[in-house]
Structures are given as structure tokens and as C-alpha cells.
Design a protein around this motif. Sequence first.
Motif, short mmCIF file in Angstrom:
data_model
loop_
_atom_site.label_atom_id
_atom_site.label_comp_id
_atom_site.label_asym_id
_atom_site.label_seq_id
_atom_site.Cartn_x
_atom_site.Cartn_y
_atom_site.Cartn_z
N LYS A 9 0.82 -0.96 -0.02
CA LYS A 9 -0.07 0.16 0.01
C LYS A 9 0.84 1.22 -0.05
CE LYS A 9 -3.48 2.41 2.68
NZ LYS A 9 -4.04 2.56 3.85
N TYR A 10 1.78 1.39 0.83
CA TYR A 10 2.76 2.58 1.03
C TYR A 10 3.78 2.46 0.06
CZ TYR A 10 -0.28 3.66 4.83
OH TYR A 10 -1.43 3.92 5.78
N SER A 11 4.44 3.41 -0.12
CA SER A 11 5.69 3.38 -0.76
C SER A 11 6.81 4.33 -0.38
CB SER A 11 5.28 4.20 -2.51
OG SER A 11 4.10 3.54 -2.84
N SER B 191 9.32 5.76 -2.49
CA SER B 191 9.67 6.87 -3.42
C SER B 191 9.20 6.54 -4.85
CB SER B 191 11.25 6.64 -3.66
OG SER B 191 11.55 5.78 -4.18
N ALA C 158 17.05 13.59 3.73
CA ALA C 158 16.21 13.15 5.08
C ALA C 158 14.94 12.83 5.00
CB ALA C 158 16.38 14.77 5.88
N GLY C 159 14.27 13.53 4.27
CA GLY C 159 12.66 13.34 4.15
C GLY C 159 12.21 12.01 3.87
N TYR D 79 13.39 9.10 4.94
CA TYR D 79 13.42 8.36 5.96
C TYR D 79 12.14 8.58 6.94
CZ TYR D 79 17.70 7.20 3.93
OH TYR D 79 18.44 6.55 2.84
N GLY D 80 11.87 9.93 7.31
CA GLY D 80 10.69 10.12 8.02
C GLY D 80 9.39 9.75 7.36
N ALA D 81 9.56 9.72 6.00
CA ALA D 81 8.35 9.35 5.15
C ALA D 81 8.09 7.57 5.44
CB ALA D 81 8.35 9.50 3.83
N PHE E 175 8.53 6.11 8.36
CA PHE E 175 8.30 5.78 9.85
C PHE E 175 6.89 5.13 10.25
CE2 PHE E 175 11.58 8.98 11.49
CZ PHE E 175 12.76 8.15 11.11
N TYR E 176 5.95 5.85 9.73
CA TYR E 176 4.66 5.38 9.99
C TYR E 176 4.04 3.91 9.30
CZ TYR E 176 -0.83 5.23 9.61
OH TYR E 176 -1.86 4.80 9.87
N PRO E 177 4.55 3.84 7.93
CA PRO E 177 4.20 2.20 7.52
C PRO E 177 5.22 1.36 8.15
CG PRO E 177 5.00 3.99 5.62
CD PRO E 177 4.87 4.94 6.70
N ASN F 59 6.04 1.41 11.26
CA ASN F 59 5.47 1.19 12.63
C ASN F 59 4.22 0.21 12.28
OD1 ASN F 59 6.85 2.86 14.12
ND2 ASN F 59 5.41 4.75 14.03
N SER G 281 6.32 1.99 -6.91
CA SER G 281 4.92 2.95 -6.40
C SER G 281 3.84 2.56 -7.30
CB SER G 281 5.43 4.26 -6.12
OG SER G 281 5.77 4.79 -7.16
N THR H 225 16.81 0.99 5.16
CA THR H 225 18.13 1.45 5.18
C THR H 225 19.06 0.22 4.54
OG1 THR H 225 18.34 0.68 7.39
CG2 THR H 225 17.73 3.10 7.21
N HIS I 110 18.21 14.72 10.47
CA HIS I 110 18.69 13.63 9.67
C HIS I 110 17.48 12.93 8.82
CE1 HIS I 110 22.44 13.98 11.56
NE2 HIS I 110 21.83 14.74 12.58
N TYR I 111 16.25 12.81 9.27
CA TYR I 111 15.36 11.99 8.91
C TYR I 111 14.25 12.72 8.39
CZ TYR I 111 18.57 9.00 10.79
OH TYR I 111 19.73 8.10 11.32
N GLY I 112 14.08 14.29 8.51
CA GLY I 112 13.11 15.26 7.88
C GLY I 112 11.64 14.80 8.57
N ARG J 283 0.72 10.89 9.51
CA ARG J 283 1.47 10.26 8.32
C ARG J 283 2.82 10.10 8.52
NH1 ARG J 283 3.80 7.46 5.55
NH2 ARG J 283 3.91 6.84 3.35
N MET J 284 3.42 11.08 9.38
CA MET J 284 4.85 11.14 9.60
C MET J 284 5.26 10.68 10.95
SD MET J 284 6.17 12.30 6.66
CE MET J 284 7.91 12.75 7.10
N ALA J 285 4.29 10.09 11.56
CA ALA J 285 4.70 9.24 12.95
C ALA J 285 4.90 10.35 14.02
CB ALA J 285 5.88 8.28 12.78
N ASP K 184 2.02 7.49 -5.42
CA ASP K 184 1.00 6.63 -4.83
C ASP K 184 1.54 5.83 -3.30
OD1 ASP K 184 -1.12 6.83 -6.42
OD2 ASP K 184 -0.53 5.44 -7.63
N GLY K 185 1.02 6.18 -2.40
CA GLY K 185 1.23 5.38 -1.13
C GLY K 185 2.51 6.24 -0.49
N VAL L 44 4.07 10.34 0.71
CA VAL L 44 3.47 11.35 1.77
C VAL L 44 3.04 12.72 1.22
CG1 VAL L 44 5.02 10.40 3.53
CG2 VAL L 44 5.89 12.30 2.24
N GLY M 145 9.93 17.36 3.80
CA GLY M 145 10.81 16.72 2.87
C GLY M 145 10.05 17.06 1.46
#
Lengths: 357, 357
Positions: free
Chosen positions: A183-185, A187, A198-199, A201-203, A205-207, A209, A224, A235, B67-69, B104-106, B189-190, B192, B199
Motif C-alpha cells: 500500500k505505502y511507497s 519513492s 532526510a525526508g 526516512y521520516g516518510a 516511519f509510519y508504514p 510502525n 509505487s 536502510t 537527519h530524517y526530515g 502520516r509522519m509518525a 502513490d502511497g 507522503v 521533505g
Amino acid sequence: MNTSTANISVTKVTNSRLAEVDFDNLTFGSTFTDHMFVCDFKDGAWHNPAIVPYGPLTISPAAKVFHYGQAVFEGMKAYKDDNGEVFLFRPEQNFERINKSSKRMAIPEFPRDIFFEALHKLLDLDKGWVQSGVGNSLYIRPFAMATQVGVSASPSDEYKFIILLSPVKAYYTGDVRVTIAQKYSRSADGGVGAAKAAGNYGAQFYPTNLAREKGFQQVVWTDSNEHKYLEEAGTMNVFFRINDTLITAPTSDRILDGITRKSVISLAERAGIDVDVRRLAVSELVDAANNGSLKEIFGSGTAAVISPVSAFGYNDKVYDLQKQDDSYATKFKQQLMDIQYNRSEDPFGWRYPIAND
Amino acid sequence: MNTSTANISVTKVTNSRLAEVDFDNLTFGSTFTDHMFVCDFKDGAWHNPAIVPYGPLTISPAAKVFHYGQAVFEGMKAYKDDNGEVFLFRPEQNFERINKSSKRMAIPEFPRDIFFEALHKLLDLDKGWVQSGVGNSLYIRPFAMATQVGVSASPSDEYKFIILLSPVKAYYTGDVRVTIAQKYSRSADGGVGAAKAAGNYGAQFYPTNLAREKGFQQVVWTDSNEHKYLEEAGTMNVFFRINDTLITAPTSDRILDGITRKSVISLAERAGIDVDVRRLAVSELVDAANNGSLKEIFGSGTAAVISPVSAFGYNDKVYDLQKQDDSYATKFKQQLMDIQYNRSEDPFGWRYPIAND
Ligand SMILES: Cc1ncc(COP(=O)(O)O)c(C=O)c1O
Ligand SMILES: Cc1ncc(COP(=O)(O)O)c(C=O)c1O
């Protein structure tokens, strides 16, 4: 490469924190050495390269990095051999990659001479923080970020380039269970997936989790568009062994060109193993798991070196992988670490001596 | 909504900088008012909401945001009418959206009562910074970011939620020339794209720079799979008027659900204009430009309100748009600003009174 014209000022700590560190109980990436490197970009050039005591920054809440994620990073490691000599592993690759990432994020490139001199000086100062013993290392985190004040979405005119050092033990403990993204991607084609931005990686975290709640530590991302082809993990790049062929996705503008990945490919080719760099469909992986031809899955990355995958989840099914006696993951991990810790020959010239006790 | 149980401490500046500001020469988003709001997340809860003098933060170089946006933001405005009364425009929508972005960004959601009380108190303190006169406003930038120390790619345990205020004039000067994305993408798709995640913006700088070099100020992004359908611009949703029908892309997980966009749709429907919320193919747009049925393109967003597009570029051709006597862009901009500056009725209840002189 030991000569440099960069002029780095050095301010040493008055009291080292080294004696206080419990090296047996390190949380990855949360302890830092006495010193860090900082350099500022302003008026079109990098200025004032300096090694200073590790400590907080004073930065405007309106700095663009907070608002627009204009930031890139690298991850590399220093290893100490039994004679107290410290080595890096293919640092030229990290240098080139951070500048490639910077270009995609509209960040000015960083000069080679300052980068390498900073590493030499920092590691010389803080070499006591590199513990010998296989598994121990000093994680090195170069990063660049936008510091110009301004809450309007346009590239910054000012940046900081920083290098932090963090003593670490091995990244993952035990085998990794992964789930395949449906479902999630991570990039998009034409996006920034190939950059260590950076972004990216933060993107995740939710999927990730959500995956953790189901008992998986990592997500293996798929394209995607259709979630049909296997790409990479959060990573780590990912390798699949089907029968005795090693398969990994080709790099693209969605996938990070991992240094461990390319090293594994070189080691496999040297060993006469068939390496197939091609898109692998999820359906092919499931078929291979069902018919018994799937022998191994493993991730490759600087933090964990090689992470064997013990199971993957897809369509609410879990596919367990059997331990192989002739595990490629085990073999490559051993070979890489032998090179990194100066315990073997270095046929590819990957080791880069940087300091010694 | 004027009552709140939040307990916000207030530390006022000793000397206001207000008298030093040249309100006729403001660069968007680079001047800030005397005060800002700051609140910290730690041990599972938001603590110590405080209004303090605007000034730099002290923050670790290892904070995860660098580091992770892991960061999200909002953009809203305060408007002052001729009687000195200050209004927000649909702030409830911004509040809901930042929490949607955070999810979405936890990032932990922010409490409604503290958010609104912070806005009330801040704007009451700094209302002298809101200039009356159409076009003048106070841009409000709430944002949340990961502050935990740690260079390992996992969600932060600590965050800061900050609100900055910045006096601004109109965002764009003159009409906007846009290019239609054929290689780079904004979101997957999927991914952020529907979140105001930091980011997303840094990732657009490089392709936008390339567009600028060719004489376009903005990129209209297309779907990342095929670059076939028109999506949105960097900080604006986009409307196309073909004959007398107004077309805009449906929101999705790739497109920001713009508050100006939904307000334009309401205004258009009230005016009996056909609104077609559907995917518009680039080929359809080019056909409409060629056969003369394309009357207008305009962007919608808080910063610029409505930005008329004067030309678009595609496949190395430039398509110019003629000025319309009955321009929808002009009409909606006027109607929106009349509501925002309390110069007309407020049939939809969008105005939110917050302070007065
Ligand atoms: C997304 C991603 N893929 C793969 C890797 C592995 O790259 P490397 O082997 O260079 O560490 C990393 C970073 O470590 C990464 O962040
Ligand atoms: C990507 C993007 N699209 C559209 C918009 C317009 O949204 P709004 O009308 O809520 O300001 C914004 C933000 O302002 C944005 O960042």
C-alpha cells in the motif's frame, strides 16, 4: 589522499567524556564523541571549516531545514584492527554519494579536500573512541542542511555541513522479519529515492510502525506504480538467493546505490556466483518460496553490514526461510568484516587507513 | 472557541522590534514578530506550552529532524479589517490538516485547545504586526519537528511544536508561467504527498530550479507513473477553465487537500459554475489550448490566494493564455479577499475573529 590544502581550525575539549562511556551498552547512534566538524556555506562558498567540541547548535526556528527538509546525509564507519590502526571502508563512495544527494536536493556540493581532511583530523583526535573487536565501530554521520532563515519554499542560500561520530556495536540483533509493501511507497520515479535525503526516512516511519505492529521489523519497498517489483528496505538494499543465483534490484532514481550492495556484488562475482541485477517480481519470490528454490534473503547496508532475513510477509501470509549451511549472507558478512577489520587481504582496495594509536 | 483550558505561560519581549520594520519592503517569510509559541513533546505528552520572545533554538546536531526530515507544517494567515479587527480564515482546517500530516509522519498529534489558545494569545500580543489594507497579512507558520537525539532511522520520542508569525505582502508579483512535469515527480502513490511534510518541499527545489532556468516560475506536477495527468504545483492546487467548466484534480494521497482549493470550489458552485473534480490529462489540456477552449489556469493557496497562470510549457512548446474579461481567477480572488478582510458577508462561516486593536 593524506595531503590536503584545507585549513581546518581545531578547538579541543578540555575534558574528554571517553572514560564515562559504557561501550558494552551503546544504543545505536545516541552517543557521540568529544568532537564534531562544522563548516558553513554563505555567499556562495563554504567557509570556516572547524573541529569543535560536540555540542548543541544555535539555530533559528525559521531555518529552512525545519520547514522544507532540505537536508542530506551519509553513513559510514571507522574500524580498528588489533594493532590499533583505524580504517574507513570505501569513503570515496560516500563522498561522491553525498554530493550526488546534495545536487538532487539543490544543496551546494562539498569540497573533497575539506571532507577528507575533516575525517582525518576528527578521527585522529577521537581515535580513542574507536573500539577494536569485530562488531565494534565508530559510525560516521556527515550531513548537510539548509540554515537560511525563511518560511518560503525556495532553496536556502546558507547551509551547514557537519560530521558527527558515534561509537556503535552491531545494528541489528538477530534475524530480521520483513513485510513486502502493498500500500505505502518509499519513492517515486523522478523523485528523490536515490538520494540520501532526510525526508525519505521520516516518510517511512509510519508504514514501518504498522509493519512492527504485525511483527515485522522492516518493510521491503516495491515500485509505487503497481507494488509488483521488489526494490529495497528502509536502510538496506536487498538480495534474494534463488537456487544459487543472487538477485538484486537495479539501482534507479528510486533506489539508493548502496556501497555494501556493490561490494557484495563484487564479492559474489569473484566467488563465481551468478549475480542477476534485475527487477524481481513479488510473484516470482512467492513462487520461489513455495517451490523451495528461495534459499536466502538478506539486506546490505553500512549500519548492519549484512542482515539475514528469517521470514517475509505478503498478502497476510508469512513465508519462513530455512537456515542454509552454505549461507551467502554469512559468507559475505565474514568477508566484508575481514576486510573492514584488516583481518584479510584487500583485493579490491576498499580499505582506507586513516589513523592509528 | 474562545474558551480554552490550556495553560500557556507568556514571556513578553522587553523591547518590541515593531517600530523598526519597513512594512512596504517585506520579503515573504523572512521577518518575524516579537513572539513565538513553543511546546515540547516528551514522555508521551505535550508539555510546557509557552509564548516566548522570537529567537534561536538550542538544538543538538543529532536531532532527528536534521537527519530524517520528520517534520510537518502549516501555512495560514491573519487579516486585519479597517476597524482593526483581526481574523483567521478557516483555521479549523489547518488544525485538522497538521494532525493528519503528523499522523502520516509518525508525529504525535497536537491538542486542539492548546493550538487555538496559542493562536489567540500570540495574535493578541502581536496584533500590531498585522497591517490592515488588502494584500497585507500576517503569515502564520505552525510546525512540528523531531528533536530526539539519535542518528538511527526510527521515529523520535521528542518533538517541538512551534508557531511563528511573519508579516507579509502578496506572495507572487505578476502572473506565473508554469511548466508541466515530464521527468521529475513530487510524490508517489502511497507516499507522503498529501501531507505537508517538510521533505516534499526540499525535493522540489532542484526540478523547480531547472524550470526557472527555462523561464518558468513553477512546475505543475503530473502523476509519477506516466506523467499523463495534471496534479498540483509546488505550493498551490491548480484549476483549469475549459470553456466555462472549472476542472481540478481530485485529492489523493499524492495531492495536498488545499483549503483555498476547497473554498474556490464552494464559491464556484455557489455561482452556478460547473466544477469538474477529475483527472485532467495533459493531452486534453494541450488540445484545449490549441482549439481555444482553454480560457484560464490558476493556482490556489494560502500564500498567494489565487495566482493566474499566463503561460504553460510542455514538450518544449509554450502555450500562452489570453486575459479573460470575465476571469474566474479575478472573481474568486476578489471574493476570497473580501471575506478574509471582512469586506463582505461570510455566507460559509469561514471568518474566525481572533483579536482586535
Ligand atoms: C535507503 C537505503 N538503502 C540502502 C542503504 C545501504 O547503503 P550502504 O550500503 O551504502 O550503507 C542505505 C544506507 O545505509 C539506505 O539509507
Ligand atoms: C503542495 C501544496 N499544494 C497546495 C497548497 C495550497 O493549500 P492551501 O490552500 O491550504 O494553502 C499548499 C500550501 O499552501 C501546498 O503546500
